[in-house]
Structures are given as structure tokens and as C-alpha cells.
Design a protein around this motif. Structure first.
Motif, PDB file in Angstrom:
ATOM      1  N   GLU A  78       0.834  -1.211   0.000  1.00  0.00           N
ATOM      2  CA  GLU A  78       0.000   0.000   0.000  1.00  0.00           C
ATOM      3  C   GLU A  78       0.866   1.258   0.000  1.00  0.00           C
ATOM      4  N   VAL A  79       1.916   1.267   0.814  1.00  0.00           N
ATOM      5  CA  VAL A  79       2.779   2.446   0.897  1.00  0.00           C
ATOM      6  C   VAL A  79       3.471   2.701  -0.440  1.00  0.00           C
ATOM      7  N   LEU A  80       4.006   1.667  -1.043  1.00  0.00           N
ATOM      8  CA  LEU A  80       4.738   1.827  -2.296  1.00  0.00           C
ATOM      9  C   LEU A  80       3.830   2.210  -3.464  1.00  0.00           C
ATOM     10  N   SER A  81       2.528   1.982  -3.318  1.00  0.00           N
ATOM     11  CA  SER A  81       1.598   2.344  -4.386  1.00  0.00           C
ATOM     12  C   SER A  81       1.513   3.866  -4.573  1.00  0.00           C
ATOM     13  N   HIS A  82       1.994   4.638  -3.594  1.00  0.00           N
ATOM     14  CA  HIS A  82       1.948   6.098  -3.676  1.00  0.00           C
ATOM     15  C   HIS A  82       3.128   6.684  -4.451  1.00  0.00           C
ATOM     16  N   VAL A  83       4.147   5.884  -4.711  1.00  0.00           N
ATOM     17  CA  VAL A  83       5.344   6.395  -5.378  1.00  0.00           C
ATOM     18  C   VAL A  83       5.016   6.747  -6.828  1.00  0.00           C
ATOM     19  N   THR A  84       5.394   7.954  -7.228  1.00  0.00           N
ATOM     20  CA  THR A  84       5.081   8.435  -8.579  1.00  0.00           C
ATOM     21  C   THR A  84       6.296   8.474  -9.493  1.00  0.00           C
ATOM     22  N   GLY A  85       7.500   8.520  -8.912  1.00  0.00           N
ATOM     23  CA  GLY A  85       8.699   8.673  -9.723  1.00  0.00           C
ATOM     24  C   GLY A  85       8.970  10.118 -10.114  1.00  0.00           C
ATOM     25  N   GLU A  86       8.296  11.051  -9.478  1.00  0.00           N
ATOM     26  CA  GLU A  86       8.388  12.464  -9.841  1.00  0.00           C
ATOM     27  C   GLU A  86       9.820  12.989  -9.889  1.00  0.00           C
ATOM     28  N   PHE A  87      10.636  12.588  -8.930  1.00  0.00           N
ATOM     29  CA  PHE A  87      12.006  13.100  -8.852  1.00  0.00           C
ATOM     30  C   PHE A  87      13.033  12.109  -9.404  1.00  0.00           C
ATOM     31  N   GLY A  88      12.593  10.895  -9.673  1.00  0.00           N
ATOM     32  CA  GLY A  88      13.531   9.866 -10.110  1.00  0.00           C
ATOM     33  C   GLY A  88      14.411   9.350  -8.992  1.00  0.00           C
ATOM     34  N   VAL A  89      14.079   9.730  -7.744  1.00  0.00           N
ATOM     35  CA  VAL A  89      14.871   9.331  -6.578  1.00  0.00           C
ATOM     36  C   VAL A  89      13.910   8.861  -5.487  1.00  0.00           C
ATOM     37  N   LEU A  90      14.244   7.725  -4.870  1.00  0.00           N
ATOM     38  CA  LEU A  90      13.396   7.135  -3.835  1.00  0.00           C
ATOM     39  C   LEU A  90      14.244   6.784  -2.627  1.00  0.00           C
ATOM     40  N   GLU A  91      13.781   7.165  -1.439  1.00  0.00           N
ATOM     41  CA  GLU A  91      14.414   6.731  -0.199  1.00  0.00           C
ATOM     42  C   GLU A  91      13.503   5.732   0.496  1.00  0.00           C
ATOM     43  N   VAL A  92      14.077   4.588   0.858  1.00  0.00           N
ATOM     44  CA  VAL A  92      13.344   3.529   1.547  1.00  0.00           C
ATOM     45  C   VAL A  92      13.950   3.354   2.933  1.00  0.00           C
ATOM     46  N   ILE A  93      13.132   3.568   3.974  1.00  0.00           N
ATOM     47  CA  ILE A  93      13.592   3.345   5.331  1.00  0.00           C
ATOM     48  C   ILE A  93      12.634   2.385   6.025  1.00  0.00           C
ATOM     49  N   ASP A  94      13.111   1.795   7.095  1.00  0.00           N
ATOM     50  CA  ASP A  94      12.259   0.998   7.971  1.00  0.00           C
ATOM     51  C   ASP A  94      12.857   1.092   9.364  1.00  0.00           C
ATOM     52  N   SER A  95      12.273   0.420  10.319  1.00  0.00           N
ATOM     53  CA  SER A  95      12.733   0.550  11.701  1.00  0.00           C
ATOM     54  C   SER A  95      13.873  -0.409  12.015  1.00  0.00           C
ATOM     55  N   ALA A  96      14.482  -0.956  10.986  1.00  0.00           N
ATOM     56  CA  ALA A  96      15.674  -1.784  11.131  1.00  0.00           C
ATOM     57  C   ALA A  96      16.629  -1.394  10.000  1.00  0.00           C
ATOM     58  N   SER A  97      17.231  -2.376   9.349  1.00  0.00           N
ATOM     59  CA  SER A  97      18.078  -2.135   8.182  1.00  0.00           C
ATOM     60  C   SER A  97      17.345  -2.594   6.931  1.00  0.00           C
ATOM     61  N   CYS A  98      17.833  -2.159   5.784  1.00  0.00           N
ATOM     62  CA  CYS A  98      17.227  -2.633   4.541  1.00  0.00           C
ATOM     63  C   CYS A  98      17.342  -4.146   4.418  1.00  0.00           C
ATOM     64  N   PHE A  99      18.319  -4.736   5.097  1.00  0.00           N
ATOM     65  CA  PHE A  99      18.489  -6.192   5.044  1.00  0.00           C
ATOM     66  C   PHE A  99      17.447  -6.933   5.870  1.00  0.00           C
ATOM     67  N   GLU A 100      16.660  -6.222   6.673  1.00  0.00           N
ATOM     68  CA  GLU A 100      15.560  -6.853   7.405  1.00  0.00           C
ATOM     69  C   GLU A 100      14.251  -6.811   6.624  1.00  0.00           C
ATOM     70  N   LEU A 101      14.255  -6.242   5.432  1.00  0.00           N
ATOM     71  CA  LEU A 101      13.059  -6.298   4.592  1.00  0.00           C
ATOM     72  C   LEU A 101      12.941  -7.687   3.965  1.00  0.00           C
ATOM     73  N   PRO A 102      11.770  -8.313   4.015  1.00  0.00           N
ATOM     74  CA  PRO A 102      11.597  -9.622   3.383  1.00  0.00           C
ATOM     75  C   PRO A 102      11.831  -9.535   1.875  1.00  0.00           C
ATOM     76  N   LYS A 103      12.190 -10.658   1.282  1.00  0.00           N
ATOM     77  CA  LYS A 103      12.422 -10.697  -0.165  1.00  0.00           C
ATOM     78  C   LYS A 103      11.189 -10.229  -0.934  1.00  0.00           C
ATOM     79  N   SER A 104       9.999 -10.552  -0.437  1.00  0.00           N
ATOM     80  CA  SER A 104       8.777 -10.130  -1.133  1.00  0.00           C
ATOM     81  C   SER A 104       8.659  -8.612  -1.186  1.00  0.00           C
ATOM     82  N   SER A 105       9.112  -7.920  -0.126  1.00  0.00           N
ATOM     83  CA  SER A 105       9.077  -6.460  -0.119  1.00  0.00           C
ATOM     84  C   SER A 105      10.184  -5.875  -0.993  1.00  0.00           C
ATOM     85  N   LEU A 106      11.341  -6.516  -0.999  1.00  0.00           N
ATOM     86  CA  LEU A 106      12.409  -6.067  -1.906  1.00  0.00           C
ATOM     87  C   LEU A 106      11.963  -6.174  -3.358  1.00  0.00           C
TER      88      LEU A 106
END
Length: 229
Positions: free
Chosen positions: A50-78
Motif C-alpha cells: 500500500e505504501v509503495l503504491s503512492h510512489v510516482t517517480g516524480e524526482f527519479g529518486v526514492l528513499e526507503v527506510i524501515d525501523s531496522a536495516s534494509c536487510f531486514e526487509l523480506p524478499k517479497s518487499s524487496l
């Protein structure tokens, strides 16, 4: 909880706050962000989709954060992030990782196949305060060691026990060795680490020029990027 925003000052980009598995370290004394973690991949996928559905690509740059490291994101989210990058023509990605993953950053670069600016929460380059007081589990000795792996340190200012000299050195190191840095003014939370109001007042006067520095982003409030709670 706000999980999507556009940052228009300095480094314009879209930013998303995703859910992740628990932080592998998870014992920093100043951090209660880990309460946003989950062990349930379906819940993580639902929120992140749901959160990623809001991304438009307007700037061509995306920052992804979570409450851990990017390596704690499941493969399905990656995979979801990769889909957004391809569909929205994202040219650059900001990610954040703990020091313990420093030897694995290339895995993310190869997976996403676009330039990545890697952030790291160093909090301070003062090793004694970082390890003995904050319990960060990032036992580097010099900023050069960090710059060998990471592009951008996140520095915390205004905690009880910090000194003015410590903060001066941290900011000098950020300017000297990195192309980007984030300065976070500490906000009280549920942990035992507390704000030093006098130190923060001094910082606001001493370093107010940082707001004009094109390479340093200052978060006077922890929600200044428009995400979080």
C-alpha cells in the motif's frame, strides 16, 4: 503513522517508511523504533504494498527506510521495491543499513541495479559514547572506516552525556569525509536516553548555518522528513 512523503528541499526525493522484520541487533539504548517491526510476512507485504503504491517517480529518486536495516526487509518487499523502481523509472535509491551489514552492501546494489546512497546511523563518531552509552554495536574507530563502506552518516545531537566538543567533531567529520549527512536532533522517547535541552539550544545557535548547507539535512524534529509518528 505517516509512511509516504515527498522531500523537496536539498536532495528532492520521495520517501517511504516500510515495515520489516525485527532489527538483527535491536539493543540500542536510545531506540524504540523497533516497535514497528513485525514477524508476519503477510502483514509486512500488505502494508508495504500500500505504501509503495503512492510512489510516482516524480524526482527519479526514492528513499526507503524501515525501523531496522534494509536487510531486514523480506524478499517479497524487496521485489515490490524493485517493481516500483522499474515501473516509475527511479534512477537513484537511498537505503540505510547497520554497520553489521557493511560487507553485504554490494548485494543490494546488484539486486536493484541502480546507484544507491547508503546511510548508516553512526549517532556519533565518539567510540566510547556510541558503544558504552548508546550500545550501538558499531565498533569502528575512525570516520574513514565508515566512509570506506557508507556514503552518508546519520548523527544524533542533544543527548544527555554528549559534549559540545563531541558534536563539533562529529559535524566536522561529516563534512570532511562524506558527500551527504543527516543530523537528527534527539527527541525523547520511551528509552532511558534523554534530551539535553541546553545542549540543543547551543547547537541551534552554533550550527544554524547547516540549514543552508546543500549536503547536510537537519531534522529538528524526528518527523521532519514527513514520515513516522
Amino acid at each position: 503513522m505517516d509512511r509516504y512523503n515527498k522531500i523537496t528541499k536539498k536532495f528532492p526525493r520521495e520517501i517511504v517508511l516500510l515495515k520489516a522484520y525485527p532489527c538483527k541487533w535491536g539493543r540500542c539504548r536510545f531506540c524504540d523504533y523497533i516497535e514497528d517491526n513485525s514477524m508476519h510476512e503477510q502483514e509486512i507485504f500488505r502494508v508495504n504494498q500500500e505504501v509503495l503504491s503512492h510512489v510516482t517517480g516524480e524526482f527519479g529518486v526514492l528513499e526507503v527506510i524501515d525501523s531496522a536495516s534494509c536487510f531486514e526487509l523480506p524478499k517479497s518487499s524487496l521485489d515490490l521495491i524493485k517493481e516500483v523502481i522499474d515501473k516509475k523509472d527511479i534512477k537513484k535509491l537511498f537505503l540505510e543499513s547497520h554497520w553489521i551489514y557493511r560487507h553485504r552492501l554490494q548485494e543490494m546494489r546488484e539486486f536493484f541495479e541502480i546507484p544507491i546512497l547508503f546511510k548508516i546511523g553512526v549517532e556519533t563518531f565518539d567510540n566510547d559514547f556510541r558503544e558504552r552509552i548508546l550500545n550501538k554495536n558499531a565498533n569502528f574507530q575512525t570516520p574513514q572506516q565508515v566512509a570506506k563502506y557508507f556514503d552518508s552518516p546519520c548523527i544524533m545531537v542533544g543527548m544527555q552525556g554528549q559534549t559540545k566538543e563531541m558534536i563539533r567533531k562529529d559535524i566536522a567529520f561529516a563534512r570532511r569525509y562524506f558527500s551527504h549527512a543527516t543530523i537528527n536532533v534527539y527527541t525523547n522517547n520511551t528509552t532511558c536516553i534523554k534530551r539535553d535541552e541546553n545542549l540543543i539550544k547551543w547547537f541551534q545557535e552554533e550550527f544554524k548555518s547547516l540549514d543552508q548547507n546543500p549536503y547536510i539535512e537537519v531534522l529538528w524534529q524526528n518527523t521532519d522528513f514527513g514520515v513516522g509518528d
